[in-house]
Design a protein around this motif. Sequence first.
Motif, PDB file in Angstrom:
ATOM      1  N   LEU A 141       0.844  -1.063  -0.106  1.00  0.00           N
ATOM      2  CA  LEU A 141      -0.202  -0.113  -0.173  1.00  0.00           C
ATOM      3  C   LEU A 141       0.975   1.333  -0.061  1.00  0.00           C
ATOM      4  O   LEU A 141       1.995   1.338   0.659  1.00  0.00           O
ATOM      5  N   MET A 142       0.600   2.138  -0.870  1.00  0.00           N
ATOM      6  CA  MET A 142       1.594   3.319  -0.940  1.00  0.00           C
ATOM      7  C   MET A 142       1.187   4.578   0.188  1.00  0.00           C
ATOM      8  O   MET A 142       0.522   5.440  -0.559  1.00  0.00           O
ATOM      9  N   THR A 143       1.232   4.248   1.127  1.00  0.00           N
ATOM     10  CA  THR A 143       1.136   5.280   2.202  1.00  0.00           C
ATOM     11  C   THR A 143       2.357   6.170   2.097  1.00  0.00           C
ATOM     12  O   THR A 143       3.492   5.704   1.659  1.00  0.00           O
ATOM     13  N   ARG A 144       2.356   7.108   2.930  1.00  0.00           N
ATOM     14  CA  ARG A 144       3.539   8.066   2.799  1.00  0.00           C
ATOM     15  C   ARG A 144       4.920   7.536   3.100  1.00  0.00           C
ATOM     16  O   ARG A 144       5.892   7.811   2.456  1.00  0.00           O
ATOM     17  N   THR A 145       4.889   6.697   4.127  1.00  0.00           N
ATOM     18  CA  THR A 145       5.948   5.624   4.471  1.00  0.00           C
ATOM     19  C   THR A 145       5.371   4.085   4.600  1.00  0.00           C
ATOM     20  O   THR A 145       4.310   4.076   5.001  1.00  0.00           O
ATOM     21  N   THR A 146       6.213   3.596   4.298  1.00  0.00           N
ATOM     22  CA  THR A 146       5.965   2.043   4.862  1.00  0.00           C
ATOM     23  C   THR A 146       7.487   1.458   5.503  1.00  0.00           C
ATOM     24  O   THR A 146       8.348   1.690   4.971  1.00  0.00           O
ATOM     25  N   PRO A 147       7.011   0.969   6.609  1.00  0.00           N
ATOM     26  CA  PRO A 147       5.990   1.023   7.428  1.00  0.00           C
ATOM     27  C   PRO A 147       5.226   2.287   7.824  1.00  0.00           C
ATOM     28  O   PRO A 147       5.710   3.137   7.695  1.00  0.00           O
ATOM     29  N   LYS A 148       3.919   1.990   7.876  1.00  0.00           N
ATOM     30  CA  LYS A 148       3.152   3.276   7.979  1.00  0.00           C
ATOM     31  C   LYS A 148       3.369   4.002   9.434  1.00  0.00           C
ATOM     32  O   LYS A 148       3.531   3.368  10.490  1.00  0.00           O
ATOM     33  N   SER A 149       3.291   5.363   9.377  1.00  0.00           N
ATOM     34  CA  SER A 149       3.665   6.200  10.758  1.00  0.00           C
ATOM     35  C   SER A 149       2.665   7.122  10.566  1.00  0.00           C
ATOM     36  O   SER A 149       2.702   8.169   9.951  1.00  0.00           O
ATOM     37  N   LEU A 150       1.707   7.066  11.556  1.00  0.00           N
ATOM     38  CA  LEU A 150       0.579   8.003  11.764  1.00  0.00           C
ATOM     39  C   LEU A 150       1.156   9.301  12.378  1.00  0.00           C
ATOM     40  O   LEU A 150       1.892   9.380  13.288  1.00  0.00           O
TER      41      LEU A 150
ATOM     42  N   TYR B 138       3.000  11.267  10.345  1.00  0.00           N
ATOM     43  CA  TYR B 138       4.225  11.786   9.900  1.00  0.00           C
ATOM     44  C   TYR B 138       4.273  12.951   9.147  1.00  0.00           C
ATOM     45  O   TYR B 138       5.016  13.988   9.301  1.00  0.00           O
ATOM     46  N   GLU B 139       3.107  13.377   8.429  1.00  0.00           N
ATOM     47  CA  GLU B 139       2.873  14.548   7.538  1.00  0.00           C
ATOM     48  C   GLU B 139       2.804  15.678   8.552  1.00  0.00           C
ATOM     49  O   GLU B 139       3.240  16.958   8.383  1.00  0.00           O
TER      50      GLU B 139
END
Lengths: 399, 302, 375
Positions: free
Chosen positions: A49-58, A60-61
């Motif tokens: 899944l192309m979240t902002r980062t992988t692993p996902k970091s809630l 981050y933005e």
Amino acid sequence: MRFVDMWKFVHDGRVDVYLQRIIDNSSTLKGYDFDTLHENAKQGIPALLMTRTTPKSLGYEQIHDNLPWYTKTGRLEFYREEPEFLNYGENLPVHREPVDGTPYEPNVIVARAHAFIQPEAPTAYGKAWSDLSAEDRQVRNRVVAPDALASTAHPLKAQSFTHVFITPKYRHGAHTTPIDLDMVALWFGPFGDIYRHDKRMPWVGEGYVDLNPADARALGIEDGDYIWLDGDPQDRPYRGWTAASTEYKVARCKLRARYYPGLLPGVARSWFHMYGATYGSVEGHETNPDKLARNPRTNYQAMFRYGSHQSATRAWLRPTMSTDSVARKTYFGQTVGEGYEMDVNTVTGAPKESFVKLTRAEDGDPAGGLWRPARLGYRPGYETAAFLQFLRGEFVEKV
Amino acid sequence: MPVGPLTPQVTAKKVAQVPLDPEDEAWAGAAPTNIPLQAQNIQAPQGGGSVTQVEVRALHSTDVFAVRLTWSNPTDERVVAVKRFRDAAAVMFPVAVDPLPSSMMGHVGAPVLIWQWKADWEDFPAAYADRMALYPDYTDFHHPTNDTLNAQFGDKPAAPEKVDVLVAEGFGSATRVGDSGVDVKSARSGEFTRVVFRRALPATAPALVPGTKSALNVAVWDGARDNRGSRKSVSLIWVDLLLEAPSTGGTGAPAPTLDGPMVALGSLLLAAGALFAIGIERTEEVRKYEKEQQAKLTGGKK
Amino acid sequence: MATVYNWQIGRDMSYWYPQARPSKQFAMVFDTNKCIACQTCTMACKNAWTSGRGQEYMFWNNVETKPYGGYPQAWDSKLLEVLGPQQWNGTTYRGKTIFEAAPAGERSVGIQPDDPDYTSPNIGEDEVFGQVEKGLKVIMPHTPWMFYLPRICNHCTYPSCLASCPRGSVYKRPEDGIVLIDQGRCRGYRECVRGCPYKKSFFRSTSGISEKCIGCYPLVERGLQTFCVQNCIGKIRMMGFLHTPEASVPDNPLDFLVHEKHLALPLYPQFGLEANIYYVPPIHVPLPYLEQIFGPRAQEAVANYKAAWSDPEVVGLIELFGSTDRIMNSFKLIGDEAVGYNASGAEVVRVPLKEPVHLRAAYDAALQVERRSIT
């Protein structure tokens, strides 16, 4: 355009068209081609899944790009200034006792006196302070200091109600459907039997409640017994119930009790998932030759003889979770709106908890007495001397 | 029941009609032979011993032979379950008498033939239905290929076979060969079970020729005592078997040879000769006894 | 009776048949520290092999909570009680194996299970030994405690099922050590059901004969791991081939974990069967119970596992668990990746030692899409 037309590509055997649309409109998937994903999947090659980062970091933005949080101010907010929150006493983050599932006074705000905590009294709505009825309790705001909480009591304690009853979800299933498969039901807890030697069992597995062993003993309940589980009689198992009615027989929960040393006193636990009893399943349970709790006409299969865990619980209104003014992200997408939003700012009905009474109903063994594993000494609280040696690892010696 | 002679012999009386029914009055005319039984205590797993004797009677006509076993069996066990075992009984014959096989299920090179009655095989399908009633089907589905597998293998090959017919060359080697020519019928008489085995003559096996001496042995499994396999009440010595000779004519044709079962046994031994061979301890006593038995039957010729 | 050498008990012992090891031995390692008892392995095996009529109650694979759980009920506590105290002198077992303790007329100590013993397969699920009390803190080892024990047939080197059968219906394949019941030869005596201390031989009502885990041999013959291993969500299992300690091949995954790094131990080695499913012990369980179930090397294995993160080879191999459906006969670290190879030496899988981190642009101009963390 008719409903059937909405699924044209399904009928054409081209479900991929819909899947590609989902991919193209998803911020985490856009850029993938369904056919490529499908071919890779056949070889066991996954995609990310192309979240902002992988692993996902809630967050981050918000932290790195200074994007705003999904609030009115764009900042993390630890105080609410809306009138509803002020009136309800939740303008500061405070703890509230559950609306029913507590041995103490329900729904009280547990906090020391504070100038910012000034909720409306029930008298502002023409209700008395003494009114702890189920409906009005939901909007009753009484502040109790932490060290005074223990001297309050749930009103049902006076009627032999003893336990907070929680109904969480379990690792053996997602919601409901998978639980009602024979093999999953068999492994879902300690009371499975694929051949139903005890014909009282609704099916090959059944609902049960976990109890602290000392609590159970104090109530005269043995491990493996069937017991009645009753919630607040004001509206459970349903509003206006009468004891002699068929509806009450179908709805009042009867289930197995298990001694569970992992629970502190005062808490009882059942799993959320299992299919409850219905008029048809009860008819099956009482008229089928082998007492299977299955509707003779529809084959609906219950995992309870009578009632279900939901007989003792209900949904509660939490006003601050359903305001019209609070800012929140939309369920899909990145916009910030106000008020109602599915699964975000709304009434939630499940899983639920309540305050219950537990009463022994039937012996664990169909012929009377303890159910077999307790009789043989394999159960917590019933261990034989040899089994205790086993539990302690005492069969091995070093010489 | 009266105790029989020290070296028992079963004499099959010649009759016109050989009954299958264990309660037929013709059996009253056959001389009873009581064979004492003991627990199988030669090789582990050991067991049995609850049945201390079995009465044997035999009848034959020109073309039919039957043997009836009677033993005390207070509990009638015919439902098999995880921890339940059926009643069974077997009669055993040497395939050839020279050399005479070991009385303990034969020995390598000297096979025996076994007819085994099982209470639930005879009572098929009722006893099988009683078994399956203990395991009701509450599942959502059954995988089809397992039913295919089940059809190929299993304790009971198929209806309507009622008798298990096996050859063996020693403990642990018994192999089913089947013989649709063997029929069986049982009856309860008070606390006794009676079982009749009946077969048309001539038979390729066992060698049953009127006027010629053969041998038989018996074993009984008491289901209520968890008997099965090597846990059985057995007789460890051959009992002479004599079919009354016809009043005219000679001693008849030489004993027929055994083809089918020998081939089956051969492939059994090949299959079993994998990593772990089947070994049987042969004691000196047993070898000595076999030599004696052989000498008796062949007049000392090897 | 013959004399054979059992390296798990560090001595010779008696067994019904003479020594005959297979050319390679089917074996597995289970990491109990990662098992969550989801029973996916149980369902995989059940759907593949035991969904036929008469097989409903059978679970060739099961996961039980220790110490209160057991399928069939109390299978191990009952046998330990019958066997009596089991003495270890260091890593040498001085007590009696189930063969040596056999009563007169029997080939082993054994218990014949009955139908009710197989009910409640998940009895004891999640139950801790000891009562949770207010003020409890998590300490090591846990008090109270529980852990999950996944079990299949151990495809023992000295199987009791095989030794128990008076007609040789159970055999051990010389090519891979998988133990099977010959369905054409079994007559349903259930001596194997009695004799197996792990209770992994099952009587089938429809056929009247017995069956057991077949080691998924149709998969193994094609170089694939078993269904229970392939389907494990938590990637706690690995199947491969094990050698004896003196013949250990260090780059063979099973030898590496069992013989080189002493991370995985057999189940109840004191029974004397040289079982071939090996367990990384749960590090949070009190030592006496661990020594009762996994033997005297439990403390060492726990310490080794706790130190595992400092050993890149161990980390790499553990990352290879659940990464492929192929059997890995050897493995190697290459840079910061762990690579698994099949019997021919061909690469079958490659995994990174550390999960790669991807940082994407906040806005993909070409695709015109924002990449967000909160979706």
